[in-house]
Scaffold this motif. Structure first.
Motif, PDB file in Angstrom:
ATOM      1  N   LYS A 268       1.145  -1.059  -0.305  1.00  0.00           N
ATOM      2  CA  LYS A 268      -0.208  -0.118  -0.298  1.00  0.00           C
ATOM      3  C   LYS A 268       0.893   1.444   0.028  1.00  0.00           C
ATOM      4  N   GLN A 269       0.672   2.060   1.196  1.00  0.00           N
ATOM      5  CA  GLN A 269       1.540   3.641   1.612  1.00  0.00           C
ATOM      6  C   GLN A 269       2.820   3.448   1.557  1.00  0.00           C
ATOM      7  N   ALA A 270       3.319   1.851   1.956  1.00  0.00           N
ATOM      8  CA  ALA A 270       4.421   1.673   2.645  1.00  0.00           C
ATOM      9  C   ALA A 270       5.763   2.015   1.429  1.00  0.00           C
ATOM     10  N   ALA A 271       5.625   1.849  -0.099  1.00  0.00           N
ATOM     11  CA  ALA A 271       6.560   2.053  -1.208  1.00  0.00           C
ATOM     12  C   ALA A 271       5.983   3.361  -1.561  1.00  0.00           C
ATOM     13  N   ALA A 272       7.492   4.064  -1.696  1.00  0.00           N
ATOM     14  CA  ALA A 272       7.228   4.921  -2.271  1.00  0.00           C
ATOM     15  C   ALA A 272       8.385   5.187  -3.362  1.00  0.00           C
ATOM     16  N   ILE A 273       8.981   6.555  -4.529  1.00  0.00           N
ATOM     17  CA  ILE A 273       9.703   6.617  -5.258  1.00  0.00           C
ATOM     18  C   ILE A 273      10.399   8.285  -4.538  1.00  0.00           C
ATOM     19  N   LEU A 274      11.489   8.990  -4.670  1.00  0.00           N
ATOM     20  CA  LEU A 274      12.288   9.607  -4.400  1.00  0.00           C
ATOM     21  C   LEU A 274      12.474  10.608  -5.701  1.00  0.00           C
ATOM     22  N   ASN A 275      11.831  11.515  -5.673  1.00  0.00           N
ATOM     23  CA  ASN A 275      11.868  13.341  -6.981  1.00  0.00           C
ATOM     24  C   ASN A 275      10.502  12.779  -7.552  1.00  0.00           C
ATOM     25  N   PRO A 276       9.239  12.132  -7.171  1.00  0.00           N
ATOM     26  CA  PRO A 276       8.698  11.048  -8.087  1.00  0.00           C
ATOM     27  C   PRO A 276       8.386  12.723  -9.385  1.00  0.00           C
ATOM     28  N   TRP A 277       8.019  12.517 -10.589  1.00  0.00           N
ATOM     29  CA  TRP A 277       7.836  13.018 -11.326  1.00  0.00           C
ATOM     30  C   TRP A 277       6.554  13.056 -12.069  1.00  0.00           C
ATOM     31  N   PHE A 278       4.987  12.776 -11.150  1.00  0.00           N
ATOM     32  CA  PHE A 278       3.893  12.628 -11.727  1.00  0.00           C
ATOM     33  C   PHE A 278       3.648  12.943 -10.376  1.00  0.00           C
ATOM     34  N   TYR A 279       2.575  13.706  -9.894  1.00  0.00           N
ATOM     35  CA  TYR A 279       2.277  14.549  -8.640  1.00  0.00           C
ATOM     36  C   TYR A 279       1.234  12.995  -8.467  1.00  0.00           C
ATOM     37  N   GLU A 280       0.613  12.409  -8.837  1.00  0.00           N
ATOM     38  CA  GLU A 280       0.018  11.233  -8.296  1.00  0.00           C
ATOM     39  C   GLU A 280       0.895  10.011  -7.720  1.00  0.00           C
ATOM     40  N   LEU A 281       1.624   9.815  -7.967  1.00  0.00           N
ATOM     41  CA  LEU A 281       3.257   9.045  -7.305  1.00  0.00           C
ATOM     42  C   LEU A 281       3.155   9.607  -6.271  1.00  0.00           C
ATOM     43  N   PRO A 282       2.975   8.253  -5.080  1.00  0.00           N
ATOM     44  CA  PRO A 282       3.544   8.633  -3.294  1.00  0.00           C
ATOM     45  C   PRO A 282       5.245   8.993  -3.724  1.00  0.00           C
TER      46      PRO A 282
END
Length: 433
Positions: A268-282
């Motif tokens: 779920k929300q425990a995974a994310a991207i560093l400096n996401p390129w789209f606002y909808e990406l966590p």
């Protein structure tokens, strides 16, 4: 040690070697040249800079002791145009027999000029497999009197999906000695060589720069394809007690998004991207923000050679894909506090086609990366046919993303095929974050 008598090199060759400062033979040259002179098929494995190309050039030039005939006797296959030109320049450097004709074949507009060069006379042909095959099919390359087939940088030829033209050319030579030079040996390369290599001698050398670096604990997982990498990542990260904070390095945004979608199924929300390129990406704007977040466990980072991304204090870093620049990898695994137990462990996922990068890293650090066994219940994806022979298709793993692994059973919990000491080190990392 000067060039020994047992190599039986002619005097002109030894003089050429002396003139350019090659005073002593390298290990791979000592081990291969006598076998080549004896007519044996060989597979020589050694890192970049170990002297593989010079070994076969010396062996080839040593065959032409007298006037050349202008008919191709040796075909050397290399991955691309740059390597064709590089090998020809090395022949020019060492060759004192000016009657010897060396012709290069590589992709370029039209084939007429290269076919004319062959028609004017060629004793040695240095070519890319696809261009050599194309000119052979046009009856411009005569293979009837070939005595030696050399495949250099064989692992790169496989990586480019050029196995078919290599096999067709090899099978078109009736009696021929086969020499293969490569940085690594793996299943795809073996599959290409098996039909025409008959009981070859295997020569392997380990040549490092003499320097051993201090590195954090590392493990290498050798996997068949992208889909199985994804399965292994999911398998590990479902364990929230051990993998409390993990940074996953990839090479492209597309891979980062694929991993995020896969992990989102379970994390779920425990995974994310560093400096996401789209606002909808966590995502997070910095590593510090990720480390401070109580919910976030996994941060996916796209490799950027221009950034100095520190990993100090992160329990696990996973190289899902190896960066193109080995120094980027080395900077992350360098242990800046040798003598103390490292708080970080590096796990590397590599396919056959990435093993040459692994070998370059090992050569630079002076240390082998231990190979880990795969978890017993990991689902191995079947290889999908890609547009070009020998390539896998990372965009379409065969099973559903995020669900391509078996659930843990109670009796198999945390079974990563580690030794007891390694498991203990990994379990200490749960206290980070």
């Amino acid at each position: 040690m000067a060039w020994p008598e047992k190599l039986k090199l002619n005097k002109r060759l030894i003089q050429s070697l002396t003139d350019i400062g090659y005073v002593n033979p390298k290990e791979i040259q000592l081990k291969t040249i006598p076998r080549i002179s004896g007519g044996q098929d060989i597979i020589a494995i050694g890192p970049e800079g170990s002297g593989k190309t010079t070994a076969y050039i010396l062996a080839v030039l040593n065959r032409f002791r007298y006037a050349a005939e202008g008919v191709p006797k040796v075909l050397i296959l290399v991955p691309d145009k740059d390597r064709v030109l590089d090998v020809i320049s090395r022949f020019d450097l060492l060759n004192k027999n000016k009657s010897l004709l060396v012709v290069g074949l590589y992709p370029a507009p039209g084939t007429e000029a290269q076919m004319n060069a062959l028609a004017d006379g060629a004793d040695i042909v240095v070519a890319t497999p696809d261009r050599a095959r194309a000119i052979y099919l046009k009856l411009g390359l005569n293979l009837n009197k070939m005595e030696m087939l050399v495949i250099d940088d064989a692992e790169l030829i496989v990586k480019q999906g050029l196995q078919l033209p290599v096999a067709e050319l090899a099978n078109s030579m009736t009696k021929c000695q086969h020499l293969v030079f490569t940085e690594v040996m793996h299943a795809r390369l073996e599959k290409m060589l098996d039909p025409f290599m008959k009981l070859p001698a295997l020569v392997e050398v380990e040549d490092t720069d003499g320097q051993t670096m201090d590195v954090i604990p590392q493990l290498l997982y050798i996997l068949p394809n992208f889909g199985t990498k994804l399965n292994l990542l999911n398998f590990f990260l479902q364990d929230d007690e051990v993998f409390t904070k993990t940074v996953v390095f990839v090479n492209t945004r597309q891979t980062a998004e694929t991993i995020l979608r896969s992990l989102h199924t379970r994390l779920k929300q425990a995974a994310a991207i560093l400096n996401p390129w789209f606002y909808e990406l966590p995502g997070f704007a910095s590593l510090d923000d990720f480390m401070r977040s109580p919910q976030a466990r996994v941060l996916v980072v796209v490799n950027d050679p221009s950034e100095n991304f520190g990993v100090t204090g992160i329990p696990f870093i996973i190289h899902f894909e190896l960066p193109d620049d080995k120094q980027v990898y080395i900077s992350r695994v360098t242990d800046h506090n040798p003598g103390r137990e490292s708080a970080t462990m590096a796990l590397t996922f590599g396919t056959d086609l990435e093993l040459s990068v692994v070998r370059k890293i090992e050569q630079a650090t002076g240390q082998k990366i231990p190979v880990a066994g795969l978890p017993e219940h990991l689902l191995i994806e079947k290889e999908r046919k890609a547009k070009r022979t020998g390539e896998s298709n990372p965009k379409q793993p065969e099973s559903t993303i995020g669900e391509a692994f078996h659930e843990k059973k109670a009796g198999n919990a945390k079974n990563y095929n580690y030794g007891g000491g390694q498991k203990a080190k990994m379990n200490k990392k749960r206290k980070h974050g």
